[in-house]
Design an enzyme around this catalytic site. Structure first.
Site, PDB file in Angstrom:
ATOM      1  N   LYS A 185      32.868  44.178  39.969  1.00  0.00           N
ATOM      2  CA  LYS A 185      33.270  43.284  39.096  1.00  0.00           C
ATOM      3  C   LYS A 185      34.281  42.694  39.367  1.00  0.00           C
ATOM      4  O   LYS A 185      35.499  42.830  39.238  1.00  0.00           O
ATOM      5  CB  LYS A 185      33.534  43.520  37.835  1.00  0.00           C
ATOM      6  N   PRO A 186      34.356  41.430  41.221  1.00  0.00           N
ATOM      7  CA  PRO A 186      35.083  40.685  40.975  1.00  0.00           C
ATOM      8  C   PRO A 186      35.530  39.802  40.008  1.00  0.00           C
ATOM      9  O   PRO A 186      34.727  39.791  39.076  1.00  0.00           O
ATOM     10  CB  PRO A 186      33.674  39.932  42.151  1.00  0.00           C
ATOM     11  N   ALA A 187      36.838  38.594  40.370  1.00  0.00           N
ATOM     12  CA  ALA A 187      36.658  37.898  38.988  1.00  0.00           C
ATOM     13  C   ALA A 187      36.095  36.801  38.836  1.00  0.00           C
ATOM     14  O   ALA A 187      35.210  36.603  39.683  1.00  0.00           O
ATOM     15  CB  ALA A 187      38.490  37.357  39.217  1.00  0.00           C
TER      16      ALA A 187
ATOM     17  N   SER B  56      45.773  42.011  35.648  1.00  0.00           N
ATOM     18  CA  SER B  56      47.838  42.510  34.871  1.00  0.00           C
ATOM     19  C   SER B  56      48.382  43.530  34.584  1.00  0.00           C
ATOM     20  O   SER B  56      46.810  44.328  34.056  1.00  0.00           O
ATOM     21  CB  SER B  56      47.268  41.479  34.434  1.00  0.00           C
ATOM     22  N   THR B  57      49.186  43.738  34.250  1.00  0.00           N
ATOM     23  CA  THR B  57      49.514  44.787  33.449  1.00  0.00           C
ATOM     24  C   THR B  57      49.105  45.088  32.037  1.00  0.00           C
ATOM     25  O   THR B  57      48.891  46.286  31.882  1.00  0.00           O
ATOM     26  CB  THR B  57      51.367  44.790  33.459  1.00  0.00           C
TER      27      THR B  57
ATOM     28  N   GLU C 162      46.712  49.100  40.246  1.00  0.00           N
ATOM     29  CA  GLU C 162      47.458  47.982  41.000  1.00  0.00           C
ATOM     30  C   GLU C 162      47.986  47.048  39.824  1.00  0.00           C
ATOM     31  O   GLU C 162      47.410  46.065  40.022  1.00  0.00           O
ATOM     32  CB  GLU C 162      46.573  47.796  42.325  1.00  0.00           C
TER      33      GLU C 162
ATOM     34  N   GLN D  75      45.621  29.441  34.943  1.00  0.00           N
ATOM     35  CA  GLN D  75      46.510  30.086  35.274  1.00  0.00           C
ATOM     36  C   GLN D  75      47.293  29.219  35.667  1.00  0.00           C
ATOM     37  O   GLN D  75      48.632  28.814  35.493  1.00  0.00           O
ATOM     38  CB  GLN D  75      46.126  29.945  36.563  1.00  0.00           C
TER      39      GLN D  75
END
Lengths: 497, 325
Positions: free
Chosen positions: A201-203, A254-255, A275, A356
């Site tokens: 799944k791409p962004a 993201s974390t 990651e 963003q």
């Protein structure tokens, strides 16, 4: 040694180049790129309309113009893709010898090299990164990852000494928008080499190069279902991670989302690699080659507009050279060209999305509120599109949000230290541990630091270097597992014996 | 318990192993002269010292009835605070332990094997007291000693096997080295109180990590006897810390300490293991759970030990440096 070099005074005089820096535009042509108006899902080797009946627009963040419509995969679509990947795994891919798998992956690498220019242009159009980066870094590295991993497919018995590597099955892979094609390559190449099949799944803001990659899969006759691509936003990713038919989840992002995935996978027996975010310390000692260090600082934080999980976003500079480093950094920042990503002169392109850009504004406002000093050069930013000037904060405290939280934009926070141990203490005082930099002329000090910095990648007298042969990944809350190199194969193998 | 009391009750009413022998020797004199044996206070092992639970709590174990030493014993019942204190100790010890040379760590592990071998009869007795047959106990002790030797020899080799020189496409010297993760919280297997514990913790300390482990509560005396071997084996205090207590009560606290970087947990309780996995997410812990592992697995040198155990004990760090004049 350091005393002598560092007696150099901070000079307030500066060369004024004025308009001499304004290069004539050198715009990469887009004539050879023909995007389809609408992209379907790539399932079982065919383009198929989404059961959701929904499409979303992907835009050029430098112009805010729509590039194409892309299908939004719902749970049912994800399930179809997983079924396709499972069938391909059981019937085709796991039965192939490593030698034959390798040939397919080599074909992908070659096709990508042949279409490199086209991919670079679309990557820049869809994501906003400067064409010189997509041309010189993203696309060549992506091809290198396929080429590198192709070679592993028939040598896996050497990868884990005395043990046997078996494929896991179907891998569900979720990738971010900062290096859309490169992340697809980082995920797909090792998965295929190790004998797994894939649902990727791409962004949602940068799906186009992954979809172009799907076209390559068709053209090189990759067996249907070996790689499936489902486009969509967070809900699509969540459906993929949660699907009981996959054996492994690989996520870059993201974390916060990574933690949610780890939590969701508890008790499921699915394998997981993550990651995640970073807040890398870039440590500059007084004995460092300052001019080289300044180049490294600039590359560390302004590469890809700072949309880099391993960006050197915390500059830790030895107190005695703080002023001169900041001064030289400012001089260098004045020469950065910010603007049209398609212009081959551009150093810093467009921020990937409006959302963003909003986050960056919010963090910068927080930095000012907390008393840090904001500085940026004067840039002639385009009137349309999402842009943010390269910015540094000085006088920040360790406790400031801009010193602790990932900004994921072209914003650098400068902190100081007096001793190596203070630098280590400050550098490691974070939940992250993805990367770190150290700049010094002294070899033993460089190794001393490299051993003590809690980070998966340490760049000494360099920054932001990547290679398929070099494992990449985080300590602490920056992730689980490695990508690239021999060590990265473990992420896609069941190692027995 | 019943049988224990039948065996020997001295005039003062104490029930203690050892008294029986004394009576037998003096039988012909028809004088009941007891030499009271000295019972040992069983304590947990934290920071190189033997400690009771801060909570003052205990649980009781009774030896298997077949054993000559079938006495009731009080064992510290570790609390959340004991776990926290042990974590602090383990965290403080970790950098120094990791900074020792691999050769030195290997020698210390070998020293442990020597001590275990020297005390092997005691371990066999202890395991029998805990319910094993003589034959099972002897096998378990032998396997535990051999496993210690195995990892003693691995300390200075895992670097060569897991590291790499990375031929990057550019003028850089780039390499990847394994590094310890930090502090591991360990839930040791309930079965095989000696071999299970050894199998779980030795690869972790071999690679430079420190450990807080919860030992088997079925046979905590063997666990503590192992700690006594540790205490005399050159292991610096704080590297291996062992608590005695209930897994269900203590293990959930593993995921409430941010200092716990990684977890190795063996249990037959699938829900507990899932709870650990779920809780691990908030700090992206490296958590490996092992559900209902069969006894044979621990004795199998292909499955119960190996490089894979060390791989889980390390992080890979890639280091780049430019090459040039």
């Amino acid at each position: 040694m350091s005393d002598i070099t560092r007696r150099e005074q901070t000079n307030e005089l500066a060369l004024q180049f004025g308009n001499a820096w304004n290069y004539a535009p050198s715009r990469e042509g887009t004539e050879q790129v023909s995007l389809k108006p609408r992209y379907e899902l790539f399932i079982d080797g065919a383009w198929t309309a989404p059961k959701s009946n929904r499409y979303f627009a992907t835009i050029n963040p430098a112009t805010e113009e729509t590039l194409a419509e892309v299908a939004e995969a719902n749970e049912e679509d994800v399930a179809r893709a997983v079924t396709g990947a499972r069938a391909a795994y059981d019937n085709v891919w796991r039965k192939l010898s490593g030698k034959e798998r390798a040939k397919y992956i080599y074909r992908i690498a070659r096709a990508l090299q042949e279409k490199a220019r086209e991919f670079a242009i679309v990557e820049t159009l869809d994501g906003g990164k400067p064409i010189k980066e997509s041309r010189d870094i993203d696309v060549p590295l992506a091809a290198a990852h396929f080429f590198y991993h192709a070679g592993w497919a028939d040598k896996l018995h050497y990868a884990f000494q005395g043990r046997e590597a078996r494929p896991l099955g179907v891998a569900g892979q979720i990738i971010p928008w900062n290096f859309p094609l490169l992340m697809a390559a980082w995920k797909i190449a090792p998965a295929l080499a190790c004998g797994n099949t894939v649902v990727l799944k791409p962004a949602e803001t940068t799906p186009l190069t992954a979809l172009m990659l799907a076209q390559i899969f068709q053209e090189i006759e990759l067996p249907p279902g070996v790689v499936n691509i489902v486009t969509g936003a967070g809900a699509t990713g969540a459906a993929l991670a949660a699907h009981p038919g996959i054996d492994k989840v690989a996520f870059t992002g993201s974390t916060a989302v990574g933690k949610r995935i780890q939590q969701a996978l508890a008790g499921s027996k699915k394998r997981l690699t993550l990651e995640l975010g970073g807040k890398a310390a870039n440590v500059v000692f007084a004995d460092a080659p300052i001019d080289q260090a300044v180049e490294g600082i600039v590359n560390g934080i302004f590469f890809n507009q700072g949309h880099v999980c391993c960006a050197g976003s915390r500059l830790l500079v030895e107190e005695s050279v703080h002023d001169i480093v900041v001064r030289k950094l400012q001089d260098r920042m004045r020469t950065l060209r910010v603007g049209d990503p398609l212009d081959k002169n551009t150093d810093v392109g467009a921020i990937n999305s409006k959302m963003q850009l909003g986050k960056i504004h919010e963090m910068v406002a927080a930095g000012e509120e907390e008393g840090a000093t904001r500085w940026s050069a004067t840039y002639d930013l385009p009137s349309k599109g999402f842009f943010f000037p390269p910015t540094i904060f000085t006088g920040a405290a360790q406790s400031c949000r801009i010193a602790r939280e990932e900004i994921f934009g072209p914003v650098l926070t400068v902190l100081t230290f007096r001793t190596p141990d203070e630098a280590i203490e400050k550098a490691n005082n974070t939940m992250y541990g993805l990367s770190a930099g150290v700049w010094t002329d002294k070899g033993s000090k460089s190794f001393y630091m490299a051993q003590r910095l809690e980070a998966g990648v340490v760049w000494a007298n360099t920054f932001n270097k990547f290679d398929a042969t070099s494992p990449f990944g985080g300590f602490k809350e920056s992730g689980l597992g490695r990508e690239g190199g021999r060590q990265g194969l473990a992420a896609y193998s069941e190692v027995v014996g | 318990m019943k049988k224990t009391q039948e065996k020997q009750v001295n005039p003062a009413g104490f029930v203690r192993g050892g008294a029986e022998i004394v009576k037998a020797e003096r039988a012909e004199e028809n004088v009941v002269t007891h030499r009271l044996s000295i019972p040992k206070a069983w304590k947990m092992y934290v920071g190189g010292a033997f400690v009771r639970s801060e909570s003052g709590r205990y649980f009781q174990v009774v030896g298997a009835t077949e054993s000559a030493d079938a006495t009731t014993t009080n064992i510290p019942l570790a609390s959340r605070k004991d776990f926290r204190d042990a974590m602090g100790v383990a965290q403080a010890a970790q950098p120094k332990w990791a900074a020792r040379t691999a050769y030195n760590r290997g020698q210390i592990l070998y020293r442990l094997a020597e001590i275990l071998e020297a005390r092997s009869e005691e371990f066999v007795r202890s395991l029998v007291r805990g319910g094993a047959t003589e034959a099972e106990a002897a096998l378990e002790v032998a396997a535990a000693i051999d496993r210690s030797v195995y990892y003693a020899g691995f300390a200075d080799k895992l670097g060569a096997l897991l590291a790499s020189s990375n031929p990057v496409a550019g003028p850089h010297f780039a390499f990847t080295v394994p590094e310890p993760i930090g502090v591991f919280a360990v839930l040791a297997p309930q079965k095989l109180p000696l071999l299970g514990l050894v199998t779980t913790i030795l690869p972790l300390v071999c690679a430079g990590n420190t450990v807080v482990a919860i030992g088997s509560d079925l046979d905590p005396r063997t666990v503590i006897t192992f700690c006594e071997a540790l205490a005399t084996s050159d292991f610096p205090g704080g590297v291996i810390n062992v608590l005695t207590g209930r897994a269900k009560e203590l293990a959930p606290w593993f995921v409430k300490h941010r200092e716990v970087r990684a977890i190795e947990a063996y249990s037959d309780d699938a829900a507990l293991l899932t709870e650990l996995e779920r809780g691990s997410a908030d700090a992206v812990r490296r958590t490996k759970t092992h559900h209902a592992v069969a006894r044979e697995w621990f004795f199998d040198d292909r499955r119960g030990q190996g490089l894979g155990f060390l791989e889980r004990a390390v992080e890979h760090k890639s280091i780049w440096h430019p090459v040039g004049l």
